[in-house]
Design a protein around this motif. Structure first.
Motif, PDB file in Angstrom:
ATOM      1  N   ASP A 108      57.845 -29.227 -33.438  1.00 54.35           N
ATOM      2  CA  ASP A 108      57.810 -30.792 -34.498  1.00 54.35           C
ATOM      3  C   ASP A 108      56.793 -30.673 -34.477  1.00 54.35           C
ATOM      4  N   ILE A 109      56.563 -31.407 -35.533  1.00 54.69           N
ATOM      5  CA  ILE A 109      54.572 -31.724 -35.489  1.00 54.69           C
ATOM      6  C   ILE A 109      54.786 -32.991 -35.428  1.00 54.69           C
ATOM      7  N   PRO A 110      54.480 -33.991 -34.797  1.00 59.08           N
ATOM      8  CA  PRO A 110      53.680 -35.690 -34.962  1.00 59.08           C
ATOM      9  C   PRO A 110      52.325 -35.591 -34.822  1.00 59.08           C
ATOM     10  N   ALA A 111      52.700 -36.171 -36.281  1.00 59.40           N
ATOM     11  CA  ALA A 111      51.049 -36.828 -37.483  1.00 59.40           C
ATOM     12  C   ALA A 111      50.209 -37.744 -37.418  1.00 59.40           C
ATOM     13  N   THR A 112      49.919 -37.166 -35.633  1.00 62.00           N
ATOM     14  CA  THR A 112      49.339 -38.354 -34.968  1.00 62.00           C
ATOM     15  C   THR A 112      47.305 -37.942 -35.673  1.00 62.00           C
ATOM     16  N   TYR A 113      47.078 -39.517 -35.334  1.00 60.80           N
ATOM     17  CA  TYR A 113      45.484 -39.444 -35.548  1.00 60.80           C
ATOM     18  C   TYR A 113      44.811 -41.246 -34.850  1.00 60.80           C
ATOM     19  N   GLY A 114      43.644 -40.650 -34.999  1.00 57.78           N
ATOM     20  CA  GLY A 114      42.584 -42.125 -34.839  1.00 57.78           C
ATOM     21  C   GLY A 114      43.296 -41.913 -33.009  1.00 57.78           C
ATOM     22  N   ASP A 115      42.061 -42.992 -32.559  1.00 57.12           N
ATOM     23  CA  ASP A 115      42.288 -43.198 -31.128  1.00 57.12           C
ATOM     24  C   ASP A 115      43.848 -43.320 -30.317  1.00 57.12           C
ATOM     25  N   ASP A 116      44.491 -44.669 -30.983  1.00 56.45           N
ATOM     26  CA  ASP A 116      45.535 -45.013 -30.827  1.00 56.45           C
ATOM     27  C   ASP A 116      46.894 -43.847 -30.810  1.00 56.45           C
ATOM     28  N   ARG A 117      46.126 -42.941 -31.634  1.00 62.23           N
ATOM     29  CA  ARG A 117      47.220 -42.145 -31.389  1.00 62.23           C
ATOM     30  C   ARG A 117      48.220 -42.077 -32.293  1.00 62.23           C
ATOM     31  N   ALA A 118      48.234 -43.451 -33.794  1.00 62.20           N
ATOM     32  CA  ALA A 118      49.075 -43.655 -34.665  1.00 62.20           C
ATOM     33  C   ALA A 118      49.839 -42.384 -35.504  1.00 62.20           C
ATOM     34  N   ARG A 119      51.083 -42.795 -35.943  1.00 66.21           N
ATOM     35  CA  ARG A 119      51.540 -41.726 -36.608  1.00 66.21           C
ATOM     36  C   ARG A 119      52.154 -41.995 -38.038  1.00 66.21           C
ATOM     37  N   SER A 120      51.025 -41.310 -39.230  1.00 68.78           N
ATOM     38  CA  SER A 120      50.465 -41.102 -40.073  1.00 68.78           C
ATOM     39  C   SER A 120      52.261 -41.136 -40.509  1.00 68.78           C
ATOM     40  N   LYS A 121      52.558 -41.385 -41.993  1.00 70.56           N
ATOM     41  CA  LYS A 121      53.742 -41.574 -42.570  1.00 70.56           C
ATOM     42  C   LYS A 121      52.549 -39.388 -43.681  1.00 70.56           C
TER      43      LYS A 121
END
Lengths: 387, 110
Positions: free
Chosen positions: A134-147
């Motif tokens: 499972d590879i969550p596409a997290t990014y940014g400081d708030d660890r949002a998840r990208s489509k």
């Protein structure tokens, strides 16, 4: 008595599952009725309908390497493994809330799915559909998840995909399935909307919606990073409203040129693949969605977004001129060439049929009734990188 | 025909009166069928055939409860800059956009 029953059972199963190859088979998606049809291209007929596959709004298909099983990726996160020989669902798993497509690994043992919600990629065992990674596409400081969009397979058991919200490209190395390795490329451009990989598995190219241009990653030289190509191919001009996102997956290569849809314009862009610069533009009937080459590369077929989605144009790749225009009917959503290109199948959604055309005479050879057909996928994809 | 089978009872029950769409602005039965197909199939390309979302957000009634029909009509007509939502005013009249907004607020199964 028992032996007799067994014999009868064997006879029945033999008659329903007769020996046949799968090289001329394919699947067409019936997007509004949760079903697919299994079709064959030797006589252009439908063999079977398989139902119960969930929301197929934007469904796509990859094939097992033995070309017996079709993996169907549904919008509702459903991943189904359909047996082309008997039309059964060999395995099915609801793996996310909202997904957009998938890929099969080079060795045929893993299936990866790109998800909108929760944003990321999930990897499954191709045989059992049991989860592997499972590879969550997290990014940014708030660890949002990208489509995640534009997921493809690449040599060395890698998967490559792009992050719509984050503007990144990730390479997922699954050669050790217990230790997935991710390489991230940041700031590749705003809103990558789809991507392709060249047939040799070397170049991964993402189209950008948020700005003009495309992002190119050379997988033979990953240390050189992602570079921008075709920057500003329409800068300063008013973009048309984009009623449907173009697709890059079925992209067209002929000779040294690649043909890609220009986003928000009535043009097909010509890229010189020697130096990745624009080599020209071809004015077409509407905003292109799919720009697909006949397998021999001699013709490129183009379909269009609303309000021009009743039309197909055919470009001769030698003269770069439009040599034919067809009007199959409203809602021409997808095209698929037969493996050697003598015929092409078109889904005509609003007419509820799939049509088959001779690519030399442009004559219609067959029409197959289908309920709101969208994607068409033939088993020849089983043996091609990136499909 | 089909459009009228759901429109007619709503007209009578006064539900449609909640939005200032006048009878003269209502699409013909044939146009309503086209709009219904556009809503499911073409809006559905991004928002899902069942409006549960995709590249674009989900548009089910419970997800739109804080949105007015005017707001939705404006988004449909003019798009949402910075997102993939295009302006549909080249293909839809204001009253047609309004009709679609109303349809969304009532839900896909209504």
């Amino acid at each position: 008595m028992k032996r007799c029953l067994l014999f009868v059972a064997l006879l029945i199963s033999a008659s329903t599952l007769q020996a046949r190859g799968t090289g001329d088979l394919g699947v067409l998606i019936e997007r509004a009725s949760s079903s697919v049809q299994i079709v064959e291209t030797s006589n252009n007929t439908s063999l079977k309908r398989v139902a119960g596959l969930g929301d197929l709004s934007h469904a796509s298909v990859v094939y097992s390497r033995d070309a017996r099983y079709a993996y169907v990726f549904g919008r509702d996160g459903g991943l189904s493994k359909v047996d082309l020989l008997d039309g059964s669902i060999a395995a099915r798993r609801l793996q996310s809330g909202n997904s957009i497509g998938g890929a099969i690994s080079q060795d045929g043992r893993l299936i990866a799915v790109s998800n909108y919600d929760p944003g990321g990629v999930r990897v499954f065992d191709a045989h059992s559909l049991e989860p592997v990674a499972d590879i969550p596409a997290t990014y940014g400081d708030d660890r949002a998840r990208s489509k995640v969009i534009g997921l493809v397979d690449a040599p060395d058991d890698r998967f490559v995909f792009a992050l719509w919200d984050a503007g990144e490209i990730w390479v997922l190395d699954m050669s050790d399935r217990d230790r997935p390795q991710v390489t991230r490329y940041r700031n590749i451009g705003r809103q990558p909307y789809d991507a392709l990989i060249t047939g040799d598995g070397r170049y991964y190219i993402a189209g950008l919606f948020g700005e003009d241009g495309m992002a190119l990653l050379d997988l033979w030289n990953p240390d050189r990073g992602v570079r921008r190509i075709l920057s500003g191919y329409g800068r300063g001009e008013q973009k048309l409203p984009v009623y449907k996102m173009p697709h890059l997956e079925g992209w067209a290569v002929a000779g040294n040129y690649a043909f890609v849809p220009a986003i928000g314009r009535h043009e097909v862009l010509l890229i010189d693949m020697q130096n990745w610069t624009e080599a020209g533009r071809i004015a077409v009937h509407g905003q292109p969605i799919f720009v697909m080459a006949r397998p021999d590369g001699r013709q490129v077929w183009v379909n269009f977004a609303l309000p021009d989605n009743d039309t197909i144009e055919v470009i001769d790749t030698q003269s770069l001129e439009i040599v034919h225009r067809l009007r199959p009917g409203k809602g021409v959503l997808h095209m698929e060439f037969e493996p050697r290109g003598e015929e092409v199948w078109l889904s005509v959604r609003d007419e509820n049929r799939v049509e088959v055309y001779d690519t030399r005479s442009f004559e219609r050879k067959a029409a197959i009734p289908a309920s709101k057909p969208s994607g068409i996928f033939f088993t020849a994809r089983a043996h091609r990188i990136g499909l | 025909m089909k459009a009228w089978t759901w429109l007619a009872p709503r007209l009578m029950s006064g539900l449609v009166l909640a939005a200032p769409v006048f009878a003269a602005d209502l699409p013909t039965a044939e146009r309503a069928r086209e709009l219904q197909n556009l809503l499911i199939q073409d809006c559905g390309s991004c928002h899902g055939l069942k409006m549960r979302g995709g590249l674009g957000p989900g548009l089910l009634p419970e997800q739109l409860s804080s949105r007015s029909p005017e707001y939705l009509t404006t988004i449909i007509l003019y798009g949402k800059p910075g997102s993939a939502m295009p302006a549909w005013r080249g293909l839809l009249t204001p009253s047609e956009a309004r009709w679609i907004a109303q349809r969304l607020l009532e839900g896909p199964d209504s």
